[in-house]
Design a protein around this motif. Structure first.
Motif, mmCIF file in Angstrom:
data_model
loop_
_atom_site.group_PDB
_atom_site.id
_atom_site.type_symbol
_atom_site.label_atom_id
_atom_site.label_comp_id
_atom_site.label_asym_id
_atom_site.label_seq_id
_atom_site.Cartn_x
_atom_site.Cartn_y
_atom_site.Cartn_z
ATOM 1 N N PRO A 227 104.321 56.971 28.912
ATOM 2 C CA PRO A 227 104.216 58.433 28.853
ATOM 3 C C PRO A 227 103.988 59.080 30.214
ATOM 4 O O PRO A 227 104.549 60.136 30.506
ATOM 5 C CB PRO A 227 103.008 58.652 27.929
ATOM 6 C CG PRO A 227 102.931 57.413 27.104
ATOM 7 C CD PRO A 227 103.383 56.309 27.992
ATOM 8 N N ALA A 228 103.171 58.445 31.071
ATOM 9 C CA ALA A 228 102.892 59.036 32.379
ATOM 10 C C ALA A 228 104.165 59.133 33.222
ATOM 11 O O ALA A 228 104.374 60.112 33.948
ATOM 12 C CB ALA A 228 101.838 58.204 33.113
ATOM 13 N N ASP A 229 105.026 58.106 33.115
ATOM 14 C CA ASP A 229 106.285 58.140 33.859
ATOM 15 C C ASP A 229 107.201 59.241 33.341
ATOM 16 O O ASP A 229 107.873 59.938 34.115
ATOM 17 C CB ASP A 229 106.994 56.791 33.752
ATOM 18 C CG ASP A 229 106.272 55.701 34.536
ATOM 19 O OD1 ASP A 229 105.439 56.057 35.398
ATOM 20 O OD2 ASP A 229 106.535 54.520 34.276
ATOM 21 N N LEU A 230 107.253 59.396 32.010
ATOM 22 C CA LEU A 230 108.087 60.449 31.440
ATOM 23 C C LEU A 230 107.561 61.827 31.823
ATOM 24 O O LEU A 230 108.340 62.749 32.093
ATOM 25 C CB LEU A 230 108.122 60.311 29.909
ATOM 26 C CG LEU A 230 108.690 58.993 29.372
ATOM 27 C CD1 LEU A 230 108.649 58.996 27.851
ATOM 28 C CD2 LEU A 230 110.101 58.770 29.862
ATOM 29 N N ALA A 231 106.228 61.973 31.871
ATOM 30 C CA ALA A 231 105.638 63.265 32.231
ATOM 31 C C ALA A 231 105.949 63.642 33.670
ATOM 32 O O ALA A 231 105.973 64.831 34.017
ATOM 33 C CB ALA A 231 104.121 63.230 32.018
ATOM 34 N N ALA A 232 106.222 62.637 34.525
ATOM 35 C CA ALA A 232 106.507 62.922 35.925
ATOM 36 C C ALA A 232 107.773 63.755 36.104
ATOM 37 O O ALA A 232 107.945 64.429 37.121
ATOM 38 C CB ALA A 232 106.628 61.613 36.702
ATOM 39 N N LEU A 233 108.682 63.714 35.123
ATOM 40 C CA LEU A 233 109.908 64.507 35.224
ATOM 41 C C LEU A 233 109.708 65.959 34.830
ATOM 42 O O LEU A 233 110.574 66.792 35.095
ATOM 43 C CB LEU A 233 110.995 63.897 34.320
ATOM 44 C CG LEU A 233 111.830 62.763 34.887
ATOM 45 C CD1 LEU A 233 112.801 62.261 33.840
ATOM 46 C CD2 LEU A 233 112.577 63.194 36.130
ATOM 47 N N ARG A 234 108.602 66.246 34.171
ATOM 48 C CA ARG A 234 108.352 67.570 33.610
ATOM 49 C C ARG A 234 109.371 67.870 32.501
ATOM 50 O O ARG A 234 110.360 67.172 32.315
ATOM 51 C CB ARG A 234 108.358 68.652 34.688
ATOM 52 C CG ARG A 234 107.226 68.535 35.698
ATOM 53 C CD ARG A 234 107.202 69.717 36.639
ATOM 54 N NE ARG A 234 106.048 69.617 37.543
ATOM 55 C CZ ARG A 234 105.790 70.504 38.490
ATOM 56 N NH1 ARG A 234 106.605 71.539 38.679
ATOM 57 N NH2 ARG A 234 104.734 70.362 39.259
ATOM 58 N N LEU A 235 109.110 68.947 31.791
ATOM 59 C CA LEU A 235 109.925 69.276 30.628
ATOM 60 C C LEU A 235 111.360 69.599 31.012
ATOM 61 O O LEU A 235 112.310 69.173 30.337
ATOM 62 C CB LEU A 235 109.296 70.455 29.875
ATOM 63 C CG LEU A 235 109.925 70.802 28.517
ATOM 64 C CD1 LEU A 235 109.842 69.602 27.576
ATOM 65 C CD2 LEU A 235 109.232 72.005 27.906
ATOM 66 N N GLN A 236 111.556 70.336 32.103
ATOM 67 C CA GLN A 236 112.925 70.686 32.511
ATOM 68 C C GLN A 236 113.721 69.450 32.910
ATOM 69 O O GLN A 236 114.902 69.314 32.581
ATOM 70 C CB GLN A 236 112.879 71.672 33.674
ATOM 71 C CG GLN A 236 112.482 73.092 33.272
ATOM 72 C CD GLN A 236 112.412 74.002 34.481
ATOM 73 O OE1 GLN A 236 111.653 73.753 35.418
ATOM 74 N NE2 GLN A 236 113.207 75.058 34.471
ATOM 75 N N GLY A 237 113.071 68.546 33.627
ATOM 76 C CA GLY A 237 113.760 67.332 34.036
ATOM 77 C C GLY A 237 114.158 66.476 32.850
ATOM 78 O O GLY A 237 115.264 65.934 32.803
#
Length: 340
Positions: free
Chosen positions: A87-97
């Protein structure tokens, strides 16, 4: 269970050889080697020129277990694949990414499906090929085939996605020499366009740790699309067959997709210790490797080569389309403010 043991042991041998060759060569991912190993074994045992009595008996003994591996072990491996989504890696992209990557998955799926249809690939091969090229290679093809009840059509798409993904390991770094992309941009490109997770790692690591980290993050978002895409594929297949279709119909939400989602949720809680996550990673690789060996064994190389012009043409055009979409995504992610 007893009739399946020879085939399951054969799958284990192929997986062991795959890990051994990967350790020796390094360049080719384990999953790719498992598909290739299964395909070569099937060709050697079923080739008309080698149909000695002993080989026919061996083929008859191991074929049921290898087929079961391609079905049951594939589902179990996909369930454990959910533990690899951080989850932390996915959050690094932010919602737009994340939205950009998912839009790229949709574009890659649509373009590959349309290409396969234009090249007149038979049966459910266009949908399966689109799943493999847009999400996570042979694993996605296996998942989509299981969800739609069309796993019998998976052999050619698996061969094509393995071929193109393997070529990416050499061709994308070569192309980057001319493009001159920054390491992070190259990593985003690899993560958005290369098929199998192992192939992503093998390709991105050529540009260093920054490229590898960026590639893995983008690839994880693509893997996250596996559950909804497989569910939509199952729903579409069920609707297309209609109420009058005979035989058992695949459920709208396959159980292995539910299991995949539960593993993602479990990883999100942070409850699992590192040892459990590592065990899950190893189990996932072993199960998917055995499943891909079984699916590779079902590939009829003579049939594939007989239609090589049409199927290979579709794969090359689709590969170029996905690479172009991935390059656009890489520039958007690297030039925008989508990374934390």
């Amino acid at each position: 269970m007893r009739p399946l043991l020879p085939g399951l042991l054969a799958a284990a041998v192929v997986v062991g050889c795959g890990f051994g060759l990967h350790a020796a060569l390094g360049a080719l991912p384990v999953m790719t080697l498992c598909v290739l190993g299964g395909a070569v074994a099937g060709h050697l045992l079923r080739s008309p020129a080698r149909r000695a009595h002993a080989l026919r008996r061996l083929d008859a003994r191991i074929a049921p277990g290898l087929a079961a591996a391609g079905r049951t072990l594939m589902r179990a491996g996909i369930v454990l694949l959910g533990l690899q989504l951080v989850p932390a890696d996915l959050a690094a992209l932010r919602l737009q990414g994340v939205g950009i990557v998912l839009a790229a998955v949709a574009l890659a799926f649509a373009g590959t499906w349309l290409t396969a249809r234009l090249f007149r690939l038979p049966g459910d091969e266009p949908v399966l090929l689109a799943a493999g090229f847009s999400i996570c290679g042979a694993s996605a093809i296996g998942a989509m085939g299981q969800a739609r009840g069309t796993a019998r059509d998976a052999s050619t798409p698996i061969a094509l996605v393995t071929l193109c993904g393997t070529l990416s390991i050499a061709l994308l770094p070569f192309a980057n020499e001319g493009l001159g992309l920054a390491p992070m941009t190259f990593g985003h490109w690899v993560g958005a366009s290369v098929h199998d997770v192992g192939q992503v790692v093998a390709t991105a690591q050529t540009a260093g740790t920054t490229a590898l980290a960026a590639a893995v993050v983008v690839k994880l978002v693509r893997v996250l699309a596996l559950a909804p895409v497989a569910t939509l594929g199952a729903w579409h297949a069920r609707r297309a067959r209609g109420p009058a279709a005979g035989g058992a119909r695949a459920p709208i939400l396959p159980l292995f997709v539910v299991g995949f989602g539960l593993m993602v949720a479990l990883r999100t809680t942070g409850w699992l210790p590192d040892a459990a996550l590592e065990a899950g990673r190893i189990g996932q690789e072993l199960l998917l490797g055995a499943a891909l060996a079984g699916l590779g064994y079902a590939i009829d190389l003579r049939t594939l080569f007989a239609s090589a012009g049409r199927s290979t043409g579709a794969a090359v055009v689709a590969w170029a389309w996905v690479a172009a979409v991935g390059l656009a995504v890489a520039h958007l992610l690297s030039n925008g403010s989508f990374m934390i």
